[in-house]
Design a protein around this motif. Sequence first.
Motif, PDB file in Angstrom:
ATOM      1  N   GLU A 107     -12.797  -0.386 -17.278  1.00  0.00           N
ATOM      2  CA  GLU A 107     -12.383  -0.524 -15.882  1.00  0.00           C
ATOM      3  C   GLU A 107     -11.597  -1.823 -15.692  1.00  0.00           C
ATOM      4  N   ARG A 108     -12.081  -2.875 -16.298  1.00  0.00           N
ATOM      5  CA  ARG A 108     -11.415  -4.180 -16.188  1.00  0.00           C
ATOM      6  C   ARG A 108     -10.018  -4.117 -16.803  1.00  0.00           C
ATOM      7  N   MET A 109      -9.888  -3.436 -17.950  1.00  0.00           N
ATOM      8  CA  MET A 109      -8.586  -3.344 -18.611  1.00  0.00           C
ATOM      9  C   MET A 109      -7.609  -2.507 -17.789  1.00  0.00           C
ATOM     10  N   ARG A 138      -6.424  -4.708 -15.012  1.00  0.00           N
ATOM     11  CA  ARG A 138      -5.541  -5.762 -15.523  1.00  0.00           C
ATOM     12  C   ARG A 138      -4.156  -5.204 -15.857  1.00  0.00           C
ATOM     13  N   TYR A 139      -4.129  -4.066 -16.566  1.00  0.00           N
ATOM     14  CA  TYR A 139      -2.843  -3.473 -16.921  1.00  0.00           C
ATOM     15  C   TYR A 139      -2.071  -3.021 -15.680  1.00  0.00           C
ATOM     16  N   ARG A 140      -2.784  -2.500 -14.704  1.00  0.00           N
ATOM     17  CA  ARG A 140      -2.123  -1.959 -13.508  1.00  0.00           C
ATOM     18  C   ARG A 140      -1.645  -3.063 -12.559  1.00  0.00           C
ATOM     19  N   TYR A 141      -2.499  -4.029 -12.268  1.00  0.00           N
ATOM     20  CA  TYR A 141      -2.205  -4.982 -11.195  1.00  0.00           C
ATOM     21  C   TYR A 141      -1.737  -6.360 -11.665  1.00  0.00           C
ATOM     22  N   VAL A 142      -1.936  -6.681 -12.913  1.00  0.00           N
ATOM     23  CA  VAL A 142      -1.428  -7.959 -13.422  1.00  0.00           C
ATOM     24  C   VAL A 142      -0.154  -7.722 -14.225  1.00  0.00           C
ATOM     25  N   HIS A 143      -0.166  -6.665 -15.078  1.00  0.00           N
ATOM     26  CA  HIS A 143       0.981  -6.390 -15.931  1.00  0.00           C
ATOM     27  C   HIS A 143       1.916  -5.324 -15.366  1.00  0.00           C
ATOM     28  N   ASN A 144       1.528  -4.677 -14.253  1.00  0.00           N
ATOM     29  CA  ASN A 144       2.352  -3.665 -13.573  1.00  0.00           C
ATOM     30  C   ASN A 144       2.759  -2.502 -14.474  1.00  0.00           C
ATOM     31  N   THR A 147      -8.772  10.296 -17.444  1.00  0.00           N
ATOM     32  CA  THR A 147      -9.745   9.249 -17.765  1.00  0.00           C
ATOM     33  C   THR A 147      -9.318   7.925 -17.156  1.00  0.00           C
ATOM     34  N   VAL A 148      -8.033   7.617 -17.246  1.00  0.00           N
ATOM     35  CA  VAL A 148      -7.523   6.368 -16.661  1.00  0.00           C
ATOM     36  C   VAL A 148      -7.755   6.363 -15.148  1.00  0.00           C
ATOM     37  N   TYR A 149      -7.466   7.493 -14.479  1.00  0.00           N
ATOM     38  CA  TYR A 149      -7.719   7.587 -13.029  1.00  0.00           C
ATOM     39  C   TYR A 149      -9.199   7.390 -12.709  1.00  0.00           C
ATOM     40  N   ARG A 150     -10.046   7.993 -13.525  1.00  0.00           N
ATOM     41  CA  ARG A 150     -11.494   7.879 -13.291  1.00  0.00           C
ATOM     42  C   ARG A 150     -11.939   6.431 -13.434  1.00  0.00           C
ATOM     43  N   TRP A 151     -11.486   5.763 -14.484  1.00  0.00           N
ATOM     44  CA  TRP A 151     -11.826   4.347 -14.677  1.00  0.00           C
ATOM     45  C   TRP A 151     -11.295   3.497 -13.515  1.00  0.00           C
ATOM     46  N   HIS A 152     -10.077   3.822 -13.086  1.00  0.00           N
ATOM     47  CA  HIS A 152      -9.473   3.064 -11.986  1.00  0.00           C
ATOM     48  C   HIS A 152     -10.285   3.215 -10.700  1.00  0.00           C
ATOM     49  N   ASN A 153     -10.620   4.442 -10.361  1.00  0.00           N
ATOM     50  CA  ASN A 153     -11.399   4.663  -9.130  1.00  0.00           C
ATOM     51  C   ASN A 153     -12.768   4.005  -9.196  1.00  0.00           C
ATOM     52  N   ALA A 207     -13.480   1.384 -10.999  1.00  0.00           N
ATOM     53  CA  ALA A 207     -13.243  -0.060 -10.966  1.00  0.00           C
ATOM     54  C   ALA A 207     -13.017  -0.554  -9.544  1.00  0.00           C
ATOM     55  N   LEU A 208     -12.270   0.210  -8.749  1.00  0.00           N
ATOM     56  CA  LEU A 208     -12.036  -0.203  -7.361  1.00  0.00           C
ATOM     57  C   LEU A 208     -13.351  -0.334  -6.592  1.00  0.00           C
ATOM     58  N   ASN A 209     -14.321   0.508  -6.932  1.00  0.00           N
ATOM     59  CA  ASN A 209     -15.635   0.426  -6.276  1.00  0.00           C
ATOM     60  C   ASN A 209     -16.443  -0.780  -6.754  1.00  0.00           C
ATOM     61  N   HIS A 210     -16.091  -1.325  -7.915  1.00  0.00           N
ATOM     62  CA  HIS A 210     -16.828  -2.466  -8.469  1.00  0.00           C
ATOM     63  C   HIS A 210     -16.173  -3.808  -8.184  1.00  0.00           C
ATOM     64  N   VAL A 211     -14.997  -3.791  -7.579  1.00  0.00           N
ATOM     65  CA  VAL A 211     -14.296  -5.045  -7.265  1.00  0.00           C
ATOM     66  C   VAL A 211     -14.872  -5.642  -5.991  1.00  0.00           C
ATOM     67  N   THR A 212     -15.109  -6.933  -6.052  1.00  0.00           N
ATOM     68  CA  THR A 212     -15.541  -7.680  -4.874  1.00  0.00           C
ATOM     69  C   THR A 212     -14.402  -8.603  -4.470  1.00  0.00           C
ATOM     70  N   LEU A 213     -13.890  -8.389  -3.267  1.00  0.00           N
ATOM     71  CA  LEU A 213     -12.802  -9.234  -2.778  1.00  0.00           C
ATOM     72  C   LEU A 213     -13.281 -10.665  -2.591  1.00  0.00           C
ATOM     73  N   PRO A 214     -12.417 -11.635  -2.835  1.00  0.00           N
ATOM     74  CA  PRO A 214     -12.807 -13.036  -2.601  1.00  0.00           C
ATOM     75  C   PRO A 214     -12.994 -13.293  -1.102  1.00  0.00           C
ATOM     76  N   LYS A 215     -13.739 -14.339  -0.796  1.00  0.00           N
ATOM     77  CA  LYS A 215     -14.003 -14.649   0.611  1.00  0.00           C
ATOM     78  C   LYS A 215     -12.733 -15.033   1.352  1.00  0.00           C
ATOM     79  N   ASP A 216     -11.811 -15.645   0.654  1.00  0.00           N
ATOM     80  CA  ASP A 216     -10.536 -16.028   1.267  1.00  0.00           C
ATOM     81  C   ASP A 216      -9.382 -15.440   0.461  1.00  0.00           C
ATOM     82  N   PRO A 217      -9.177 -14.096   0.557  1.00  0.00           N
ATOM     83  CA  PRO A 217      -8.123 -13.483  -0.246  1.00  0.00           C
ATOM     84  C   PRO A 217      -6.741 -13.945   0.208  1.00  0.00           C
ATOM     85  N   ILE A 218      -5.884 -14.172  -0.756  1.00  0.00           N
ATOM     86  CA  ILE A 218      -4.505 -14.543  -0.450  1.00  0.00           C
ATOM     87  C   ILE A 218      -3.814 -13.311   0.106  1.00  0.00           C
TER      88      ILE A 218
END
Length: 141
Positions: A93-95, A98-104, A120-126, A128-139
Amino acid sequence: MKVKEYLHQAYRLDKRIQSDIEEMESLREMATSVSSPSWDEKVQTSQNADAKFVRCLERIMDLERKINTEVDNLVALKEQIRRVINEVADTDERMVLRYRYVHNLTWEQIGDELNADRTTVYRWHNAALNHVTLPKDPIKI
């Protein structure tokens, strides 16, 4: 702000920077081209006295300042996104994030990198989105 919107900001900002760079290159071409003199008699009282290339150079300098600011914002945003992604526990999920949003990378490129099919990539992505915690002060860009 939703997780996907937050993560996708870097891509949009990168595209804006690329567009600004293309515009600046076009202005540079205009600034270095020589225009032919006009032999017609012109009578205008509100005409700008500056040469065309001077106006182009001023616009180039403005764009360079804007691009530098945008690049600084992009670097800060990507650093924050990397920290957020690194908090996701699952490696796959992390990879994907990273590939999608850092490396585009595209979904196909991500699948190739991770030796997984698109589903499988879509499943991991979805997941992963559920496991992401937004920062308290997102840019926000």
